[in-house]
Design a protein around this motif. Structure first.
Motif, PDB file in Angstrom:
ATOM      1  N   GLY A  33       0.814  -1.206   0.000  1.00 43.44           N
ATOM      2  CA  GLY A  33       0.000   0.000   0.000  1.00 43.44           C
ATOM      3  C   GLY A  33       0.845   1.251   0.000  1.00 43.44           C
ATOM      4  O   GLY A  33       2.022   1.232   0.369  1.00 43.44           O
ATOM      5  N   PHE A  35       0.538   5.211   1.463  1.00 39.88           N
ATOM      6  CA  PHE A  35      -0.139   6.161   2.333  1.00 39.88           C
ATOM      7  C   PHE A  35       0.570   7.499   2.209  1.00 39.88           C
ATOM      8  O   PHE A  35       1.700   7.578   1.729  1.00 39.88           O
ATOM      9  CB  PHE A  35      -0.092   5.684   3.795  1.00 39.88           C
ATOM     10  CG  PHE A  35      -0.959   4.488   4.073  1.00 39.88           C
ATOM     11  CD1 PHE A  35      -0.546   3.217   3.697  1.00 39.88           C
ATOM     12  CD2 PHE A  35      -2.176   4.633   4.705  1.00 39.88           C
ATOM     13  CE1 PHE A  35      -1.337   2.104   3.950  1.00 39.88           C
ATOM     14  CE2 PHE A  35      -2.974   3.529   4.968  1.00 39.88           C
ATOM     15  CZ  PHE A  35      -2.550   2.259   4.583  1.00 39.88           C
ATOM     16  N   PHE A  45      -4.850   6.844   3.507  1.00 43.60           N
ATOM     17  CA  PHE A  45      -4.705   5.760   2.539  1.00 43.60           C
ATOM     18  C   PHE A  45      -4.753   6.325   1.123  1.00 43.60           C
ATOM     19  O   PHE A  45      -5.642   7.104   0.785  1.00 43.60           O
ATOM     20  CB  PHE A  45      -5.815   4.740   2.737  1.00 43.60           C
ATOM     21  CG  PHE A  45      -5.893   3.701   1.656  1.00 43.60           C
ATOM     22  CD1 PHE A  45      -6.912   3.727   0.718  1.00 43.60           C
ATOM     23  CD2 PHE A  45      -4.939   2.697   1.573  1.00 43.60           C
ATOM     24  CE1 PHE A  45      -6.994   2.775  -0.281  1.00 43.60           C
ATOM     25  CE2 PHE A  45      -5.008   1.742   0.573  1.00 43.60           C
ATOM     26  CZ  PHE A  45      -6.032   1.785  -0.355  1.00 43.60           C
ATOM     27  N   SER A 103      -6.752  -1.186   3.835  1.00 40.77           N
ATOM     28  CA  SER A 103      -6.820   0.237   3.500  1.00 40.77           C
ATOM     29  C   SER A 103      -6.596   1.098   4.736  1.00 40.77           C
ATOM     30  O   SER A 103      -6.804   2.313   4.690  1.00 40.77           O
ATOM     31  CB  SER A 103      -8.172   0.573   2.868  1.00 40.77           C
ATOM     32  OG  SER A 103      -9.211   0.260   3.782  1.00 40.77           O
ATOM     33  N   ASP A 105      -3.752   1.862   7.993  1.00 41.01           N
ATOM     34  CA  ASP A 105      -2.318   1.686   8.247  1.00 41.01           C
ATOM     35  C   ASP A 105      -2.027   0.585   9.256  1.00 41.01           C
ATOM     36  O   ASP A 105      -0.979  -0.059   9.185  1.00 41.01           O
ATOM     37  CB  ASP A 105      -1.670   3.001   8.674  1.00 41.01           C
ATOM     38  CG  ASP A 105      -2.385   3.671   9.836  1.00 41.01           C
ATOM     39  OD1 ASP A 105      -1.997   4.811  10.182  1.00 41.01           O
ATOM     40  OD2 ASP A 105      -3.326   3.077  10.395  1.00 41.01           O
TER      41      ASP A 105
END
Length: 121
Positions: A33, A35, A45, A103, A105
């Motif tokens: 992911g 961020f 996100f 989605s 952290d």
């Protein structure tokens, strides 16, 4: 260890491509992911991609402008950012999750050090 790179200064409407390279870990075993965190704001996100790269997810503020992709052979995940806006200015972090495609952290197990993206008018 995750190493994010590619940040910089860009004008509104411009593009940047961020990279997240993994050492010691294989991205094919993790979802990844992106961020971001702007000064005085909570971490937000941006995007995530599944282990295989077959599924991608985006935050509402970047959907349609940013694209996440991965090259498992190069052990690298990318974030292509187009049509950049002033509000995209932030430190961008990549992270890897061993389970699911989170989605939030808290769902991520490993984090890179961040790369600064500054969008100017």
């Amino acid at each position: 260890q995750l190493q994010a790179s590619g940040g910089g200064l860009v004008q509104t409407g411009g593009s940047l491509r961020l990279s997240c390279a993994a050492s010691g870990r294989t991205f094919s075993r993790y979802s990844t992911g992106w961020f971001r965190q702007a000064p005085g704001k909570e971490r937000e996100f941006v995007a995530a991609i599944s282990r295989s790269g077959g599924s991608t997810y985006y935050g509402a503020s970047v959907k349609g402008r940013f694209t996440i992709s991965k090259d498992n052979a190069k052990n690298t995940v990318y974030l292509q950012m187009n049509s950049l806006k002033l509000e995209d200015t932030a430190v961008y972090y990549c992270a890897a999750a061993a389970a699911g495609v989170p989605s939030i952290d808290k769902g991520y197990d490993y984090w890179g050090q961040g790369t600064q993206v500054t969008v100017s008018s």
